[in-house]
Design an enzyme around this catalytic site. Structure first.
Site, mmCIF file in Angstrom:
data_model
loop_
_atom_site.group_PDB
_atom_site.id
_atom_site.type_symbol
_atom_site.label_atom_id
_atom_site.label_comp_id
_atom_site.label_asym_id
_atom_site.label_seq_id
_atom_site.Cartn_x
_atom_site.Cartn_y
_atom_site.Cartn_z
ATOM 1 N N LYS A 192 0.847 -1.185 0.000
ATOM 2 C CA LYS A 192 0.000 0.000 0.000
ATOM 3 C C LYS A 192 0.884 1.236 0.000
ATOM 4 O O LYS A 192 1.648 1.467 0.939
ATOM 5 C CB LYS A 192 -0.893 -0.028 1.238
ATOM 6 C CG LYS A 192 -1.807 1.174 1.369
ATOM 7 C CD LYS A 192 -2.801 0.944 2.479
ATOM 8 C CE LYS A 192 -3.614 2.185 2.754
ATOM 9 N NZ LYS A 192 -4.528 2.001 3.879
ATOM 10 N N LYS A 245 -2.126 -1.572 -3.933
ATOM 11 C CA LYS A 245 -3.009 -0.410 -3.874
ATOM 12 C C LYS A 245 -2.204 0.872 -3.941
ATOM 13 O O LYS A 245 -1.212 0.954 -3.223
ATOM 14 C CB LYS A 245 -3.751 -0.499 -2.540
ATOM 15 C CG LYS A 245 -4.651 0.630 -2.201
ATOM 16 C CD LYS A 245 -5.264 0.360 -0.851
ATOM 17 C CE LYS A 245 -5.937 1.634 -0.391
ATOM 18 N NZ LYS A 245 -6.240 1.643 0.979
HETATM 19 C C1 PBG Z 1 -7.846 2.634 5.544
HETATM 20 C C2 PBG Z 1 -8.016 2.555 4.082
HETATM 21 C C3 PBG Z 1 -7.830 3.566 3.136
HETATM 22 C C4 PBG Z 1 -8.224 3.045 1.921
HETATM 23 C C5 PBG Z 1 -8.611 1.738 2.146
HETATM 24 N N1 PBG Z 1 -8.440 1.444 3.492
HETATM 25 C C6 PBG Z 1 -7.414 4.973 3.271
HETATM 26 C C7 PBG Z 1 -6.047 5.373 3.623
HETATM 27 O O1 PBG Z 1 -5.114 4.600 3.730
HETATM 28 O O2 PBG Z 1 -5.935 6.570 3.827
HETATM 29 C C8 PBG Z 1 -8.248 3.815 0.639
HETATM 30 C C9 PBG Z 1 -9.295 3.426 -0.297
HETATM 31 C C10 PBG Z 1 -9.569 4.385 -1.370
HETATM 32 O O3 PBG Z 1 -8.948 5.447 -1.547
HETATM 33 O O4 PBG Z 1 -10.486 4.053 -2.119
HETATM 34 N N2 PBG Z 1 -6.582 2.801 6.006
#
Ligand code: PBG
Length: 321
Positions: A192, A245
């Site tokens: 991520k 992601k």
């Molecule tokens: C929670 C989380 C996030 C997303 C998924 N789980 C946000 C972040 O890390 O700030 C992002 C999903 C999206 O942008 O569609 N931590």
């Protein structure tokens, strides 16, 4: 003699026959946002077409998704109250836990995944507990594991930790196993990136950090070998699937991770990727439907088996036509 690959592009039927990658409703996971309350279905301004639901209206939405052939969802919760340790995250009476029970009692076949993170639940908006001004990795693990346990206890098939703390897959696996939840799986957001593409989600989930940013625990967009390392670590700790992601800016990462890992690779096509297309479509600048299908197909081509996308419902409508 001229070699003519174009012969294989001549008609839609031939193109369908020879296409190497394809998209199916079985590949799609629809993210849904759930709040406490009744009768709520409020549009999310930063994500046209997406809504905040309460558990009752959510069950209605799940019925529609089932009708379209979508069999997987991931739930995000907006809690009643936030505090410094995100303790509502493992409250059995909170929106996510209640919704999982409600969905599973009516539609037991729906694959229910829950996002496990603290950023929606902490008053400072970070994904872990703060000590001396920064997120403390190890003291966050216990809360994450307790949260995961409360989700599978409600009936979730998979928990998806998105916090990026080191060691959380092992901590969650150990607690689930010691409570007898051997068959509940973990889909780890192993890879991520610290991305600007999460902007619209943070408005939707009310989870923007109050101070600083997430670069201390999310990955640097310049790195690629690190992605493989993160994925292999999470697999060793017991992850059943891994997520990369965002998706489109990181297709090279999807492909690299897929080559190195013998697990289904998921891609999270995130809020910013969704809202960009929606915004440009609203202005009449692009053909949004075609951009949607091309984006999703490209993610498959890169090597993802499963796509978490806010377009799931709309893409299913298009695929079913
Ligand atoms: C929670 C989380 C996030 C997303 C998924 N789980 C946000 C972040 O890390 O700030 C992002 C999903 C999206 O942008 O569609 N931590």
């Amino acid at each position: 003699m001229i070699i003519r690959p174009r012969r294989l592009r001549r008609t839609p039927e031939i193109r369908n026959l020879v296409r190497e990658s394809s998209l199916s409703v079985n590949d799609l996971v629809q993210p849904l946002f759930v709040k406490n309350g009744k009768g709520i279905k409020e549009p999310i301004p930063s994500m046209p077409g997406q809504h905040h639901f309460s558990e009752d209206t959510l069950v209605g939405e799940v019925k529609e998704l089932m009708g379209l052939g979508i069999r997987s969802i991931i739930l995000f919760g907006l809690p009643e109250k936030k505090d410094s340790t995100g303790s509502s995250a493992f409250d059995d009476d909170e929106a996510v836990q209640r919704s999982v029970r409600a969905i599973k009692s009516k539609y037991p076949d729906m694959v229910v995944i829950t996002d496990v993170c603290l950023c929606e639940y902490t008053d400072h908006g970070h994904c872990g507990i703060i000590e001396n001004g920064s997120v403390h990795n190890d003291s966050t693990l216990e809360i994450l594991a307790k949260t995961a346990l409360s989700h599978v206890n409600a009936g979730a098939d998979f928990v998806a930790p998105s916090d990026m703390m080191d060691g959380r897959v092992a901590a969650i696996r150990a607690l689930l196993d010691s409570n007898g939840f051997y068959d509940s799986g973990i889909i780890s957001y192993a890879v991520k990136y610290a991305s600007a593409f999460y902007g619209p989600f943070r408005v939707a989930a009310e989870s923007a950090p109050e101070f600083g940013d997430r670069r201390g625990y999310q990955m640097d967009p310049g790195n690629s070998a690190e992605a493989v390392k993160e994925a292999l670590l999470d697999i060793k700790e017991g992850a059943d699937m891994i997520i990369v992601k965002p998706a489109l800016p990181y297709l090279d990462i999807i492909s690299r991770v897929k080559e190195k890992c013998l697990l289904p690779v998921c891609a999270y096509h995130v809020s910013g990727e969704y809202s960009m297309i929606k915004a440009a479509e609203e202005r009449g600048w692009v053909d949004g439907k075609r951009m949607m299908m091309e984006s999703l197909l490209s993610i498959k081509r890169a090597g993802a088996k499963i796509i978490f996308t806010y377009f799931a419902k709309e893409a299913a409508e298009t695929l079913n036509r």
